[in-house]
Scaffold this active site. Structure first.
Site, PDB file in Angstrom:
ATOM      1  N   LYS A   2       0.884  -1.182   0.000  1.00  0.00           N
ATOM      2  CA  LYS A   2       0.000   0.000   0.000  1.00  0.00           C
ATOM      3  C   LYS A   2       0.916   1.226   0.000  1.00  0.00           C
ATOM      4  CE  LYS A   2      -3.996   1.893   2.465  1.00  0.00           C
ATOM      5  NZ  LYS A   2      -4.811   2.234   1.315  1.00  0.00           N
TER       6      LYS A   2
HETATM    7  N1  PMP Z   1      -7.802  -1.631  -2.778  1.00  0.00           N
HETATM    8  C1  PMP Z   1      -7.202  -0.427  -2.717  1.00  0.00           C
HETATM    9  C2  PMP Z   1      -6.472   0.066  -3.918  1.00  0.00           C
HETATM   10  C3  PMP Z   1      -7.289   0.348  -1.551  1.00  0.00           C
HETATM   11  O1  PMP Z   1      -6.707   1.542  -1.489  1.00  0.00           O
HETATM   12  C4  PMP Z   1      -8.020  -0.142  -0.448  1.00  0.00           C
HETATM   13  C5  PMP Z   1      -8.147   0.698   0.802  1.00  0.00           C
HETATM   14  N2  PMP Z   1      -7.073   0.493   1.668  1.00  0.00           N
HETATM   15  C6  PMP Z   1      -8.619  -1.402  -0.553  1.00  0.00           C
HETATM   16  C7  PMP Z   1      -8.489  -2.119  -1.730  1.00  0.00           C
HETATM   17  C8  PMP Z   1      -9.372  -1.990   0.603  1.00  0.00           C
HETATM   18  O2  PMP Z   1      -8.462  -2.333   1.623  1.00  0.00           O
HETATM   19  P1  PMP Z   1      -8.908  -2.319   3.151  1.00  0.00           P
HETATM   20  O3  PMP Z   1     -10.130  -3.156   3.239  1.00  0.00           O
HETATM   21  O4  PMP Z   1      -7.737  -2.911   3.862  1.00  0.00           O
HETATM   22  O5  PMP Z   1      -9.150  -0.904   3.523  1.00  0.00           O
END
Ligand code: PMP
Length: 317
Positions: free
Chosen positions: A156
């Site tokens: 991320k």
């Molecule tokens: N995909 C992307 C590209 C994201 O930025 C996020 C948000 N963090 C998610 C999926 C969903 O991840 P999470 O459930 O951990 O927030």
């Protein structure tokens, strides 16, 4: 939503005043996008604040840093404790928590090894999410997610969000709430900041990690809940047109929680109403997060915050 400042921000082991959390314009991150970060929700329950899946988020931060060879000076426990300290010190719940680690001020040049790692954690008020009636209208983006072996989707990292910005801005100017991107092979990938789920004939489908998706923590929570309810779950590459003929479609994410999709490219999904599996999973997810259902998977980390004024807001799905 404008950021509402709180009193303190955690920086490299200390709580500092919000307005002192500043960096130099020549910091490596400003020029090369060299950051890794998290987004975490803290819910207001009647007995105090509850941080949703804190260790999983901080482990993903550590993993993202590792992919980019970014030294991470703090352990999982130190980072998790820092979040609890910050939330308790600022005394705000519900809130959104944003930990970020980046290459700071030192040397310029693509190789970041001369730029020290800086770690900050901020939190600020963020209300409960209430989805609109019937769900969101989305489109397939003309932008793909990153090809494998270009920008690693499992990290991320700040730089990945240039791609997310293109997807989101295009959807917005064309009158959609969100864009769903394909991967470089034309398989369904994910939204600009959410994972994608499809229900067809009682089976729950989602894109596997190899289709350029982030390993979403909400995605994992929904897969866990589906298995708990005995809903068959399949992680497999999915063609674009499966969306149009789906019985139910929804997006998941820390910000989006469970967001039902009403239409894709102006094609209505089923009868346009929120489907029963979306409803069941969403209710359980929000029920656990808000302390109305048993935390049977140990997803919540308590924080001592006075939530008397905020815990009784309505929760709807
Ligand atoms: N995909 C992307 C590209 C994201 O930025 C996020 C948000 N963090 C998610 C999926 C969903 O991840 P999470 O459930 O951990 O927030």
């Amino acid at each position: 939503m404008p950021i509402q400042p709180t009193a303190k921000i955690w920086h490299n082991g200390s709580l500092i005043p919000w307005e002192k959390a500043q960096i130099h314009v020549m910091s490596h991150v400003v020029h090369y996008g060299s950051s890794v970060f998290e987004g975490i929700r803290c819910y207001a329950q009647p007995q105090g604040a509850a941080i949703f899946r804190l260790p999983e988020h901080m482990q993903r931060l550590i993993d993202s840093a590792k992919v980019y060879r970014m030294p991470m000076p703090y352990s999982l426990d130190q980072l998790s404790n820092a979040v609890v300290d910050l939330v308790e010190s600022n005394g705000v719940a519900p809130c959104y928590i944003r930990p970020i680690a980046f290459r700071g001020y030192g040397e310029l040049g693509v190789n970041p090894k001369g730029a020290p790692t800086e770690v900050y954690i901020a939190n600020f008020p963020w209300g409960k999410y209430v989805t609109g009636e019937g769900g969101a209208d989305v489109c397939i983006s003309s932008w793909n997610r990153m090809a494998p072996n270009t920008l690693p989707a499992l990290a991320k990292a700040g730089g990945n969000y240039l791609n997310s910005q293109l997807i989101r801005m295009e959807a917005d100017v064309n009158g959609y709430s969100e864009g769903i991107a394909l991967d470089v092979h034309g398989n369904l990938s994910e939204g600009s900041g959410e994972n994608l789920f499809i229900v067809r004939n009682g089976v729950l489908f989602t894109s596997p990690l190899a289709n350029s998706v982030l390993s979403g923590i909400t995605r994992d929570s929904i897969l866990t809940l589906a298995r708990h309810f005995g809903i068959p779950v399949v992680e497999q590459p999915m063609p674009r047109e499966l969306l149009y003929i789906a019985d139910e479609v929804f997006l998941t994410g820390t910000a989006a929680e469970v967001t039902p999709i009403r239409s894709v490219d102006r094609i209505t999904i089923a009868d346009g109403n929120v489907g029963p599996i979306t409803q069941q999973l969403s209710e359980e997810f929000l029920g656990i997060a808000n302390g109305l259902r048993t935390d049977r998977f140990n997803w919540l980390t308590p924080a001592k915050v006075n939530t008397e004024a905020t815990a009784d807001q309505p929760v709807s799905v």
